[in-house]
Design a protein around this motif. Structure first.
Motif, short mmCIF file in Angstrom:
data_model
loop_
_atom_site.label_atom_id
_atom_site.label_comp_id
_atom_site.label_asym_id
_atom_site.label_seq_id
_atom_site.Cartn_x
_atom_site.Cartn_y
_atom_site.Cartn_z
N TYR A 233 0.84 -1.20 0.00
CA TYR A 233 0.00 0.00 0.00
C TYR A 233 0.88 1.25 0.00
N ASP A 234 0.26 2.38 -0.41
CA ASP A 234 0.94 3.66 -0.32
C ASP A 234 1.26 3.98 1.14
N ALA A 235 2.37 4.70 1.33
CA ALA A 235 2.76 5.07 2.70
C ALA A 235 1.68 5.91 3.37
N SER A 236 0.94 6.70 2.60
CA SER A 236 -0.12 7.52 3.18
C SER A 236 -1.25 6.67 3.75
N THR A 237 -1.37 5.43 3.28
CA THR A 237 -2.37 4.52 3.82
C THR A 237 -1.87 3.84 5.08
N VAL A 238 -0.57 3.52 5.11
CA VAL A 238 0.01 2.77 6.22
C VAL A 238 0.41 3.67 7.38
N ALA A 239 1.03 4.82 7.08
CA ALA A 239 1.63 5.68 8.10
C ALA A 239 0.67 6.09 9.22
N PRO A 240 -0.61 6.42 8.94
CA PRO A 240 -1.49 6.83 10.03
C PRO A 240 -1.64 5.81 11.15
N PHE A 241 -1.40 4.53 10.85
CA PHE A 241 -1.51 3.53 11.91
C PHE A 241 -0.44 3.73 12.98
N SER A 242 0.67 4.42 12.64
CA SER A 242 1.71 4.67 13.64
C SER A 242 1.21 5.61 14.73
N LEU A 243 0.11 6.33 14.47
CA LEU A 243 -0.46 7.19 15.50
C LEU A 243 -1.04 6.38 16.65
N LEU A 244 -1.24 5.07 16.44
CA LEU A 244 -1.72 4.21 17.52
C LEU A 244 -0.61 3.81 18.47
N VAL A 245 0.65 4.03 18.09
CA VAL A 245 1.78 3.63 18.94
C VAL A 245 1.72 4.29 20.31
N PRO A 246 1.60 5.62 20.41
CA PRO A 246 1.53 6.22 21.75
C PRO A 246 0.28 5.82 22.52
N VAL A 247 -0.82 5.53 21.81
CA VAL A 247 -2.02 5.05 22.50
C VAL A 247 -1.72 3.72 23.18
N ALA A 248 -1.13 2.79 22.41
CA ALA A 248 -0.77 1.49 22.99
C ALA A 248 0.30 1.65 24.07
N GLY A 249 1.23 2.57 23.85
CA GLY A 249 2.29 2.78 24.83
C GLY A 249 1.76 3.30 26.15
N MET A 250 0.90 4.30 26.10
CA MET A 250 0.38 4.88 27.34
C MET A 250 -0.56 3.92 28.06
N LEU A 251 -1.38 3.19 27.29
CA LEU A 251 -2.29 2.23 27.92
C LEU A 251 -1.53 1.07 28.56
N SER A 252 -0.54 0.52 27.85
CA SER A 252 0.21 -0.60 28.40
C SER A 252 1.05 -0.17 29.60
N ALA A 253 1.59 1.05 29.57
CA ALA A 253 2.35 1.56 30.71
C ALA A 253 1.43 1.76 31.91
N TRP A 254 0.21 2.17 31.67
CA TRP A 254 -0.78 2.31 32.75
C TRP A 254 -1.14 0.95 33.35
N LEU A 255 -1.35 -0.04 32.47
CA LEU A 255 -1.77 -1.36 32.93
C LEU A 255 -0.63 -2.13 33.60
N VAL A 256 0.56 -2.08 33.03
CA VAL A 256 1.68 -2.91 33.50
C VAL A 256 2.50 -2.20 34.56
N LEU A 257 2.79 -0.92 34.33
CA LEU A 257 3.70 -0.19 35.22
C LEU A 257 2.97 0.73 36.19
N GLY A 258 1.67 0.90 36.01
CA GLY A 258 0.92 1.77 36.90
C GLY A 258 1.18 3.25 36.68
N GLU A 259 1.63 3.64 35.47
CA GLU A 259 1.87 5.05 35.20
C GLU A 259 0.54 5.80 35.08
N ALA A 260 0.51 7.00 35.64
CA ALA A 260 -0.73 7.77 35.71
C ALA A 260 -1.17 8.27 34.35
N LEU A 261 -2.48 8.19 34.11
CA LEU A 261 -3.09 8.78 32.92
C LEU A 261 -4.00 9.91 33.39
N THR A 262 -3.42 11.08 33.60
CA THR A 262 -4.19 12.21 34.09
C THR A 262 -4.95 12.86 32.94
#
Length: 291
Positions: A233-262
């Motif tokens: 696929y074109d990069a413009s189709t694939v690249a937006p999925f990288s915006l989910l990286v910080p979502v997964a990062g913040m959620l997993s850090a909250w669940l596993v490490l107990g980091e605050a989500l204020t």
């Protein structure tokens, strides 16, 4: 995009988000520069026997290896070791999109679009909010190191765009190989022989698991799948999925490490993600994405 390929893109984003939690845990077993060097050693050594040559000039392989492998990950791992939370690191590091636009304008004479300039402004406000929130009782130096890592990532994106490697997976394997010796050498100089030997002597299943995840799951599997999607696929189709990286990062850090989500951090995250979405790359341009 076909549903199964969209699922793969989401999977890669989730892997790269969880990767920040694995890094944070791994830093309990290794000093940061040694951990980063071992990560690239584990990623490069077996893979070198299965991939071909990078098929670009070696100067570009070395340049990306030093800027992305050594500088970016040296800064990021050191910043996280100094106290930068895993979830916020996954978010702040995505400001690489801002630096990519800036460096492309300065070095490649690519004029940023109006939406990109607006996106840079919005994302910068989000980063500033995070800095102000994080700076209360926390070391701003750690935050600055992750920002420096994002700047190095942006510069490596521009170098990679100019080099145009035809085989992205082979390219990143050789980039990983270039980064090994400089990182291990810096670890000996900065962290010390005794510290490195003590970490290696205490090597256990926890260290092996985090190193394996960061090297093989995040780097080789994640980048291999991402490269496959960019071929389909074109990069413009694939690249937006990288915006989910910080979502997964913040959620997993909250669940596993107990980091605050204020609420303030969530608001800042929305600003950064919205800003980055506005800086999305144009069709048929490919960027190097490695976390």
């Amino acid at each position: 995009m076909k549903p199964r390929h969209a699922a793969l893109a989401v999977l890669v984003a989730a892997i790269w988000g969880v990767n920040f939690v694995a890094i944070k845990i791994g830093l309990q077993n290794f000093p940061p520069l040694l951990f980063s060097g071992l990560r690239f050693l584990a990623a490069a050594v077996p893979a070198l026997f299965f991939v071909g040559p990078p098929r670009v000039a070696w100067k570009w392989v070395v340049a990306v290896g030093l800027v992305l492998g050594v500088a970016k990950f040296g800064f990021v791992f050191t910043g996280m070791d100094a106290g930068m939370p895993a979830g916020l690191s996954s978010l702040v590091l995505q400001s690489q999109a801002i630096f990519t636009v800036v460096f492309a304008a300065a070095l490649l004479r690519e004029r940023p679009r109006r939406t990109q300039l607006i996106g840079i402004g919005v994302a910068s406000v989000g980063i500033l909010v995070i800095a102000l929130d994080y700076g209360v009782g926390s070391p701003l130096g750690a935050f600055a190191l992750v920002i420096a890592g994002a700047a190095c990532w942006g510069l490596s994106n521009v170098i990679t765009r100019y080099a145009k490697p035809p085989d992205a997976l082979s390219f990143i394997v050789w980039v990983s190989a270039v980064a090994v010796l400089p990182l291990l050498g810096l670890s000996l100089l900065v962290e010390g022989v005794d510290t490195d030997l003590a970490a290696l002597a205490a090597f256990d299943w926890s260290g092996a698991a985090t190193l394996g995840f960061v090297a093989w799951i995040s780097t080789l599997l994640g980048f291999g799948l991402w490269g496959f999607l960019l071929r389909e696929y074109d990069a413009s189709t694939v690249a937006p999925f990288s915006l989910l990286v910080p979502v997964a990062g913040m959620l997993s850090a909250w669940l596993v490490l107990g980091e605050a989500l204020t609420p303030l951090r969530c608001t800042a995250a929305l600003l950064v993600i919205a800003g980055m979405a506005s800086t999305a790359i144009k069709p048929r341009q490919r960027e190097l994405v490695l976390t």
